[in-house]
Design an enzyme around this catalytic site. Sequence first.
Site, mmCIF file in Angstrom:
data_model
loop_
_atom_site.group_PDB
_atom_site.id
_atom_site.type_symbol
_atom_site.label_atom_id
_atom_site.label_comp_id
_atom_site.label_asym_id
_atom_site.label_seq_id
_atom_site.Cartn_x
_atom_site.Cartn_y
_atom_site.Cartn_z
ATOM 1 N N SER A 138 0.828 -1.199 0.000
ATOM 2 C CA SER A 138 0.000 0.000 0.000
ATOM 3 C C SER A 138 0.867 1.255 0.000
ATOM 4 O O SER A 138 2.074 1.193 0.233
ATOM 5 C CB SER A 138 -0.903 0.006 1.235
ATOM 6 O OG SER A 138 -0.136 0.396 2.358
ATOM 7 N N LYS A 139 0.219 2.349 -0.245
ATOM 8 C CA LYS A 139 0.896 3.648 -0.269
ATOM 9 C C LYS A 139 1.606 3.885 1.059
ATOM 10 O O LYS A 139 2.723 4.366 1.110
ATOM 11 C CB LYS A 139 -0.168 4.709 -0.532
ATOM 12 C CG LYS A 139 0.191 6.111 -0.172
ATOM 13 C CD LYS A 139 -0.970 7.014 -0.524
ATOM 14 C CE LYS A 139 -1.052 8.319 0.208
ATOM 15 N NZ LYS A 139 0.075 8.874 0.834
ATOM 16 N N ARG A 140 0.920 3.491 2.136
ATOM 17 C CA ARG A 140 1.488 3.729 3.460
ATOM 18 C C ARG A 140 2.757 2.920 3.720
ATOM 19 O O ARG A 140 3.649 3.365 4.406
ATOM 20 C CB ARG A 140 0.443 3.460 4.546
ATOM 21 C CG ARG A 140 -0.029 4.758 5.144
ATOM 22 C CD ARG A 140 -1.228 4.598 6.017
ATOM 23 N NE ARG A 140 -2.336 5.328 5.462
ATOM 24 C CZ ARG A 140 -3.441 4.781 4.992
ATOM 25 N NH1 ARG A 140 -3.596 3.480 5.032
ATOM 26 N NH2 ARG A 140 -4.395 5.528 4.501
ATOM 27 N N GLU A 162 -0.157 16.557 1.089
ATOM 28 C CA GLU A 162 0.758 15.508 1.536
ATOM 29 C C GLU A 162 1.596 15.050 0.330
ATOM 30 O O GLU A 162 1.068 14.859 -0.764
ATOM 31 C CB GLU A 162 -0.055 14.335 2.074
ATOM 32 C CG GLU A 162 0.772 13.268 2.738
ATOM 33 C CD GLU A 162 -0.010 11.967 2.929
ATOM 34 O OE1 GLU A 162 0.620 10.955 3.200
ATOM 35 O OE2 GLU A 162 -1.253 11.995 2.792
ATOM 36 N N GLY A 181 5.099 2.253 1.665
ATOM 37 C CA GLY A 181 6.214 2.964 1.077
ATOM 38 C C GLY A 181 6.726 4.031 2.019
ATOM 39 O O GLY A 181 7.920 4.095 2.325
#
Length: 516
Positions: free
Chosen positions: A264-266, A287, A268
Amino acid sequence: MERKVRVRFAPSPTGPLHIGGVRTALYNYLFAKQNNGDFLLRIEDTDRTRFVEGAEEYIIESFKWLGIKFDEGVGIGGEYGPYKQSERKDLYKDYAMKLIENGNAYYAFDTAEELDKIRKEFEQNKKNFQYDCNTRQSLRNSLTLSKQETEDLLKNGSHYVIRFLFPKDTTIEFDDMIRGHISMESNLLDDKVLYKSDGMPTYHLANIVDDHLMKISHVIRGEEWLPSCPLHVCLYKAFGWQDSMPQFAHLPLLLKPDGKGKLSKRDGDRLGFPVFPLQWTDPKTKEVSSGYRESGYLPEAVINMLALLGWNDGTEQEIFTLDELIEKFSIERISKHGAKFDLEKAKWFNHQYLQHIPSKDLATLFLEELKQRDSEIDFDSSKIDLQSITAIVDLVKERCSFEKDLWEQSYFFFTRPKTYEEKAVKKRWKEGMTERMSDIFSKLNAIEDNSWAEKAEEFLMDYIQKNELNMGQVMNCIRLAVVGDTKGPNMVDIMRLLGKNEILKRIKTAINNIHL
Ligand code: GLU
């Protein structure tokens, strides 16, 4: 006649493009090119509530950077356009109506509140609500209302959706090029919404209509779409298009480095690697999410890395040019299992590709960086030329994975040590070393300038042997004096590039400044 291969990448502009999406596009591209086919870019922007400003431009720029070219699509054109679904809006209604007419779809008038209420009742009985063969008969739709009631509701502008009517007691079957034969019982499926009274189709309808009209031969997409595929297969049948239905290939997920769940993006941001091709600033929250480009990755390395996340050619080969990938790629060799993202491997790929860039080209870029770093440089920077920088790059390139590592690996060519690494001093600059280095200093000074570094090395070897010293003792002290640390390439190479005067100057400074 064999069908022309036509594949598409069909992202929704709901934010920055996830690296998994880039892999999907890459596999489509490789498959198209291998088969002399066409590769299309279609923007699926019918869900206006999820539309994000700038996302479409971001997608286009990402592929430009990666060097992946579309044959048709948004920003390019082509005979099956427009390729943006919001610009095709008007054509979907007719298709929805066709399904109503042939009994494969129906109007549903239930409001969100009504459905919510029923959902809650189901939950209380520990059941999951679905609009399906078990519930549709008791809900407010054109199957339960009279023809007249339905017409009146439509006439007076009531809110409605058009839902697909799954046939009862039917096994839906299809073959997936990666997962094999798949079958699903129609009674288990939700009558998905195809069209809404605001005039917009949903993903399912627009996607199938467009794939058909754009003559798509193969649908290669992420595994998250596999549960929708039985509906898509039924839609092809309902339209009478089953003979030209594309073949499906659902790609395995990209997983977190530990293999536990989807990348997921998180992840990274948390683990320090980009999950997006380019840096992205969220237009609302501001962000910033990091990108491969801005993190110093080379597009060729990113492509090679992604190609191998879920595919291999059956050998140990890991480095493939884009042309080789086009030649060797095959859907049959795509793994069924999720592929774990591996940051070290990503860096390794970049390291490999960086080594192939001519040192002179890297030196040109590095020269720009050195200009920015002018205030840190202890020499007259106007004398730093491409030739000398190329020699430095040649020497340290192997230790770099990114262009931005060049400074870290070579700063001592441009700056004199201001401090000396404490631990190394303690370990190496033992008692008597100041006297010994003074002795070495005068002997090195006496060596003639011509081929000084080579002669100096010869002298040092000899000196070490004669005085029964060990290599580390002497060479590491010289390194400490010249670099300020125990790292760096071969000492003789450093000596050659910095030259006699500079080396002696640094040894002298160290003798004066290192106190035990
Ligand atoms: N618009 C869908 C997405 O965002 C496309 C899925 C498909 O390829 O059918 O992934």
